[in-house]
Design a protein around this motif. Structure first.
Motif, PDB file in Angstrom:
ATOM      1  N   VAL A 110       0.843  -1.198   0.000  1.00  0.00           N
ATOM      2  CA  VAL A 110       0.000   0.000   0.000  1.00  0.00           C
ATOM      3  C   VAL A 110       0.875   1.243   0.000  1.00  0.00           C
ATOM      4  O   VAL A 110       1.761   1.389   0.857  1.00  0.00           O
ATOM      5  N   ASP A 111       0.660   2.123  -0.961  1.00  0.00           N
ATOM      6  CA  ASP A 111       1.365   3.395  -1.020  1.00  0.00           C
ATOM      7  C   ASP A 111       0.845   4.296   0.097  1.00  0.00           C
ATOM      8  O   ASP A 111      -0.344   4.634   0.129  1.00  0.00           O
ATOM      9  N   GLN A 112       1.722   4.674   1.024  1.00  0.00           N
ATOM     10  CA  GLN A 112       1.293   5.438   2.188  1.00  0.00           C
ATOM     11  C   GLN A 112       0.818   6.842   1.831  1.00  0.00           C
ATOM     12  O   GLN A 112       0.076   7.470   2.598  1.00  0.00           O
ATOM     13  N   ASN A 113       1.228   7.355   0.671  1.00  0.00           N
ATOM     14  CA  ASN A 113       0.812   8.702   0.265  1.00  0.00           C
ATOM     15  C   ASN A 113      -0.490   8.696  -0.521  1.00  0.00           C
ATOM     16  O   ASN A 113      -1.400   9.476  -0.239  1.00  0.00           O
ATOM     17  N   SER A 114      -0.582   7.798  -1.518  1.00  0.00           N
ATOM     18  CA  SER A 114      -1.758   7.802  -2.385  1.00  0.00           C
ATOM     19  C   SER A 114      -2.822   6.797  -1.958  1.00  0.00           C
ATOM     20  O   SER A 114      -3.985   6.900  -2.369  1.00  0.00           O
ATOM     21  N   GLY A 115      -2.429   5.800  -1.144  1.00  0.00           N
ATOM     22  CA  GLY A 115      -3.377   4.761  -0.767  1.00  0.00           C
ATOM     23  C   GLY A 115      -3.540   3.692  -1.834  1.00  0.00           C
ATOM     24  O   GLY A 115      -4.342   2.769  -1.684  1.00  0.00           O
ATOM     25  N   GLU A 116      -2.775   3.793  -2.904  1.00  0.00           N
ATOM     26  CA  GLU A 116      -2.874   2.813  -3.995  1.00  0.00           C
ATOM     27  C   GLU A 116      -2.376   1.451  -3.525  1.00  0.00           C
ATOM     28  O   GLU A 116      -1.384   1.330  -2.817  1.00  0.00           O
ATOM     29  N   ILE A 117      -3.107   0.408  -3.935  1.00  0.00           N
ATOM     30  CA  ILE A 117      -2.799  -0.968  -3.524  1.00  0.00           C
ATOM     31  C   ILE A 117      -2.175  -1.721  -4.693  1.00  0.00           C
ATOM     32  O   ILE A 117      -2.641  -1.625  -5.837  1.00  0.00           O
ATOM     33  N   HIS A 118      -1.128  -2.456  -4.396  1.00  0.00           N
ATOM     34  CA  HIS A 118      -0.459  -3.271  -5.410  1.00  0.00           C
ATOM     35  C   HIS A 118      -0.309  -4.700  -4.887  1.00  0.00           C
ATOM     36  O   HIS A 118       0.200  -4.921  -3.783  1.00  0.00           O
ATOM     37  N   VAL A 119      -0.788  -5.672  -5.662  1.00  0.00           N
ATOM     38  CA  VAL A 119      -0.668  -7.089  -5.318  1.00  0.00           C
ATOM     39  C   VAL A 119       0.304  -7.727  -6.304  1.00  0.00           C
ATOM     40  O   VAL A 119      -0.059  -7.998  -7.455  1.00  0.00           O
ATOM     41  N   PRO A 120       1.557  -7.954  -5.920  1.00  0.00           N
ATOM     42  CA  PRO A 120       2.571  -8.461  -6.850  1.00  0.00           C
ATOM     43  C   PRO A 120       2.191  -9.760  -7.543  1.00  0.00           C
ATOM     44  O   PRO A 120       2.556  -9.973  -8.705  1.00  0.00           O
ATOM     45  N   LEU A 121       1.457 -10.644  -6.875  1.00  0.00           N
ATOM     46  CA  LEU A 121       1.088 -11.919  -7.485  1.00  0.00           C
ATOM     47  C   LEU A 121       0.181 -11.749  -8.701  1.00  0.00           C
ATOM     48  O   LEU A 121       0.037 -12.671  -9.499  1.00  0.00           O
ATOM     49  N   ASN A 122      -0.414 -10.572  -8.830  1.00  0.00           N
ATOM     50  CA  ASN A 122      -1.263 -10.315  -9.999  1.00  0.00           C
ATOM     51  C   ASN A 122      -0.477  -9.763 -11.184  1.00  0.00           C
ATOM     52  O   ASN A 122      -1.055  -9.389 -12.203  1.00  0.00           O
ATOM     53  N   HIS A 123       0.853  -9.692 -11.042  1.00  0.00           N
ATOM     54  CA  HIS A 123       1.691  -9.138 -12.117  1.00  0.00           C
ATOM     55  C   HIS A 123       2.905 -10.033 -12.354  1.00  0.00           C
ATOM     56  O   HIS A 123       4.011  -9.561 -12.557  1.00  0.00           O
ATOM     57  N   MET A 124       2.678 -11.336 -12.348  1.00  0.00           N
ATOM     58  CA  MET A 124       3.776 -12.290 -12.486  1.00  0.00           C
ATOM     59  C   MET A 124       4.164 -12.512 -13.944  1.00  0.00           C
ATOM     60  O   MET A 124       5.324 -12.734 -14.258  1.00  0.00           O
ATOM     61  N   THR A 125       3.183 -12.467 -14.849  1.00  0.00           N
ATOM     62  CA  THR A 125       3.449 -12.663 -16.273  1.00  0.00           C
ATOM     63  C   THR A 125       2.613 -11.689 -17.083  1.00  0.00           C
ATOM     64  O   THR A 125       1.635 -11.128 -16.598  1.00  0.00           O
ATOM     65  N   GLU A 126       2.995 -11.516 -18.324  1.00  0.00           N
ATOM     66  CA  GLU A 126       2.246 -10.606 -19.192  1.00  0.00           C
ATOM     67  C   GLU A 126       0.873 -11.163 -19.537  1.00  0.00           C
ATOM     68  O   GLU A 126      -0.093 -10.420 -19.679  1.00  0.00           O
ATOM     69  N   ASN A 127       0.795 -12.471 -19.696  1.00  0.00           N
ATOM     70  CA  ASN A 127      -0.468 -13.097 -20.107  1.00  0.00           C
ATOM     71  C   ASN A 127      -1.098 -13.861 -18.945  1.00  0.00           C
ATOM     72  O   ASN A 127      -1.554 -14.987 -19.102  1.00  0.00           O
ATOM     73  N   GLN A 128      -1.122 -13.247 -17.800  1.00  0.00           N
ATOM     74  CA  GLN A 128      -1.662 -13.915 -16.621  1.00  0.00           C
ATOM     75  C   GLN A 128      -3.145 -14.201 -16.794  1.00  0.00           C
ATOM     76  O   GLN A 128      -3.914 -13.337 -17.223  1.00  0.00           O
ATOM     77  N   ASN A 129      -3.538 -15.446 -16.444  1.00  0.00           N
ATOM     78  CA  ASN A 129      -4.933 -15.840 -16.653  1.00  0.00           C
ATOM     79  C   ASN A 129      -5.695 -16.066 -15.352  1.00  0.00           C
ATOM     80  O   ASN A 129      -6.811 -16.586 -15.362  1.00  0.00           O
ATOM     81  N   SER A 130      -5.111 -15.707 -14.233  1.00  0.00           N
ATOM     82  CA  SER A 130      -5.811 -15.838 -12.958  1.00  0.00           C
ATOM     83  C   SER A 130      -5.287 -14.774 -12.001  1.00  0.00           C
ATOM     84  O   SER A 130      -4.157 -14.299 -12.138  1.00  0.00           O
ATOM     85  N   TYR A 131      -6.124 -14.428 -11.006  1.00  0.00           N
ATOM     86  CA  TYR A 131      -5.777 -13.304 -10.143  1.00  0.00           C
ATOM     87  C   TYR A 131      -6.121 -13.602  -8.685  1.00  0.00           C
ATOM     88  O   TYR A 131      -6.971 -14.441  -8.374  1.00  0.00           O
ATOM     89  N   LEU A 132      -5.439 -12.872  -7.818  1.00  0.00           N
ATOM     90  CA  LEU A 132      -5.691 -12.943  -6.382  1.00  0.00           C
ATOM     91  C   LEU A 132      -6.413 -11.671  -5.958  1.00  0.00           C
ATOM     92  O   LEU A 132      -5.922 -10.559  -6.182  1.00  0.00           O
ATOM     93  N   GLU A 133      -7.568 -11.840  -5.348  1.00  0.00           N
ATOM     94  CA  GLU A 133      -8.318 -10.705  -4.807  1.00  0.00           C
ATOM     95  C   GLU A 133      -8.197 -10.718  -3.290  1.00  0.00           C
ATOM     96  O   GLU A 133      -8.535 -11.716  -2.639  1.00  0.00           O
ATOM     97  N   VAL A 134      -7.694  -9.638  -2.728  1.00  0.00           N
ATOM     98  CA  VAL A 134      -7.488  -9.532  -1.289  1.00  0.00           C
ATOM     99  C   VAL A 134      -8.481  -8.512  -0.733  1.00  0.00           C
ATOM    100  O   VAL A 134      -8.466  -7.348  -1.127  1.00  0.00           O
ATOM    101  N   ALA A 135      -9.349  -8.962   0.174  1.00  0.00           N
ATOM    102  CA  ALA A 135     -10.395  -8.093   0.706  1.00  0.00           C
ATOM    103  C   ALA A 135     -10.266  -7.981   2.214  1.00  0.00           C
ATOM    104  O   ALA A 135     -10.690  -8.864   2.961  1.00  0.00           O
ATOM    105  N   ASN A 136      -9.632  -6.896   2.676  1.00  0.00           N
ATOM    106  CA  ASN A 136      -9.578  -6.638   4.113  1.00  0.00           C
ATOM    107  C   ASN A 136     -10.968  -6.215   4.576  1.00  0.00           C
ATOM    108  O   ASN A 136     -11.485  -5.175   4.160  1.00  0.00           O
ATOM    109  N   SER A 137     -11.577  -7.024   5.422  1.00  0.00           N
ATOM    110  CA  SER A 137     -12.979  -6.789   5.762  1.00  0.00           C
ATOM    111  C   SER A 137     -13.128  -6.111   7.122  1.00  0.00           C
ATOM    112  O   SER A 137     -12.185  -6.001   7.908  1.00  0.00           O
ATOM    113  N   ILE A 138     -14.336  -5.695   7.388  1.00  0.00           N
ATOM    114  CA  ILE A 138     -14.665  -5.078   8.664  1.00  0.00           C
ATOM    115  C   ILE A 138     -14.887  -6.169   9.714  1.00  0.00           C
ATOM    116  O   ILE A 138     -15.003  -7.350   9.396  1.00  0.00           O
ATOM    117  N   LEU A 139     -14.958  -5.735  10.979  1.00  0.00           N
ATOM    118  CA  LEU A 139     -15.201  -6.671  12.080  1.00  0.00           C
ATOM    119  C   LEU A 139     -16.688  -6.983  12.192  1.00  0.00           C
ATOM    120  O   LEU A 139     -17.355  -6.630  13.161  1.00  0.00           O
TER     121      LEU A 139
END
Length: 351
Positions: free
Chosen positions: A43-72
């Motif tokens: 997480v970029d501390q200035n912009s709040g932008e989120i980056h998940v490296p596993l979603n950028h492993m290859t150029e032709n990636q055919n599957s993704y990881l969705e990370v959802a930090n949820s409420i209590l």
């Protein structure tokens, strides 16, 4: 998973090893893991932008990881994840509790939907529930995921051998490879069942709880029972059965006492009960004098009530119990009392 010895080769493996299943994980603080065991989100501390490296492993990636930090709000979140999973069983859907006991706030979802949705409405689900669990000297509210409740809610039969078609599967894995195979099986198996994973926190940093890449290579699979290959079967007079991280305490004690007539057998999956696998292991020991079930949970909790009847009815094996006595609360919450209980369990197991 390719058969490479170098982790870098595995991470950079080609598309032939990518099966196209998306992964979604939700829960409180799952991006970094409550116990700093997962680092999948930057997480970029200035912009709040989120980056998940596993979603950028290859150029032709055919599957993704969705990370959802949820409420209590476990009931609402888990209810959503169950509905999401019912409509997306091709993908891997995971809900993780910060501590195992947090499922209490979502009990109605387990009772009404996850445990019986297929039976009542023909709605199959392969959702994964991660429940951190383990007696490490913490307070009673952060020690137990109440494994006994999930075992009791299963439709496993104590008088006949289970098939994979029980209403849900319950596992207590002790190695990373076992954990990997459990998760992968959820999206590759043709039998769709919810999976409850009892996940000991201490194993995240335990030096003995490691696996090689070869243990996750093609041709390998999940082991519902792990035998003890460190001793000769003909010398064994005492067989100790256990499940989960308790194995490492027992193994350390066995080594410190230099015992070569004792075997420790791990039940990695409790439901469906692995009767046939256990039978093939037990029949190797012809000189056994004692069969013992050892657990860290209190006697009215944990797997004891579930496994005792099945060992007796299906395997003709009378188990002796070694563990804490019955108690109304999951843990004593006092360090000195906790350590005294640990010593008592060990002595009772090996006496």
């Amino acid at each position: 998973m390719p058969e490479h010895s170098d982790l870098g080769d595995v991470i950079g493996a080609g598309e032939e090893y990518r099966e196209g299943h998306n992964v979604r994980i939700s829960g409180q603080d799952v991006g970094r893991g409550t116990f700093s065991h997962r680092h999948v989100m930057l997480v970029d501390q200035n912009s709040g932008e989120i980056h998940v490296p596993l979603n950028h492993m290859t150029e032709n990636q055919n599957s993704y990881l969705e990370v959802a930090n949820s409420i209590l709000s476990e009931e609402g979140v888990l209810g959503f994840e169950y509905g999401f999973n019912v409509e997306n069983t091709y993908n891997l859907t995971i809900w993780e509790a910060q501590f195992g006991d947090f499922f209490n706030s979502a009990q109605v979802v387990f009772d009404t939907f996850i445990s019986s949705g297929e039976t009542k409405w023909l709605l199959p689900s392969n959702i994964v529930i991660l429940l951190p669990h383990g007696y490490d000297g913490a307070g009673p509210e952060h020690s137990s995921c109440r494994m006994e409740r999930f075992l009791q809610m299963s439709d496993s039969n104590e008088k006949k051998i289970d098939s994979d078609d029980v209403n849900w599967h319950i596992a207590n894995p002790t190695t990373p490879a076992q954990y990997f195979h459990l998760l992968r099986n959820q999206v590759t198996s043709k039998i769709l069942k919810p999976l409850i994973i009892v996940g000991p926190k201490v194993l995240l940093r335990h030096p003995a709880a490691v696996s090689s890449i070869q243990e996750m290579a093609p041709g390998t699979s999940f082991k519902s029972v792990i035998a003890d290959d460190s001793v000769s079967a003909k010398n064994v007079k005492r067989v100790i059965f256990c499940s989960g991280k308790h194995f490492y305490l027992l193994q350390k004690e066995k080594e410190s006492r230099n015992l070569n007539d004792c075997a420790i057998i791990r039940l990695e999956k409790l439901c469906p009960f692995p009767a046939e696998k256990l039978h093939s292991v037990i029949k190797q020991y012809n000189n056994v004098q004692n069969f013992i079930w050892s657990q860290e949970e209190h006697q009215n909790m944990g797997p004891w009530s579930f496994v005792e009847a099945r060992f007796r009815n299906l395997l003709g094996c009378q188990l002796k119990y070694a563990g804490r006595g019955p108690l109304s609360t999951p843990a004593v919450g006092i360090g000195k009392l906790h350590q005294a209980e640990v010593h008592s369990i060990v002595d009772e197991t090996f006496k």
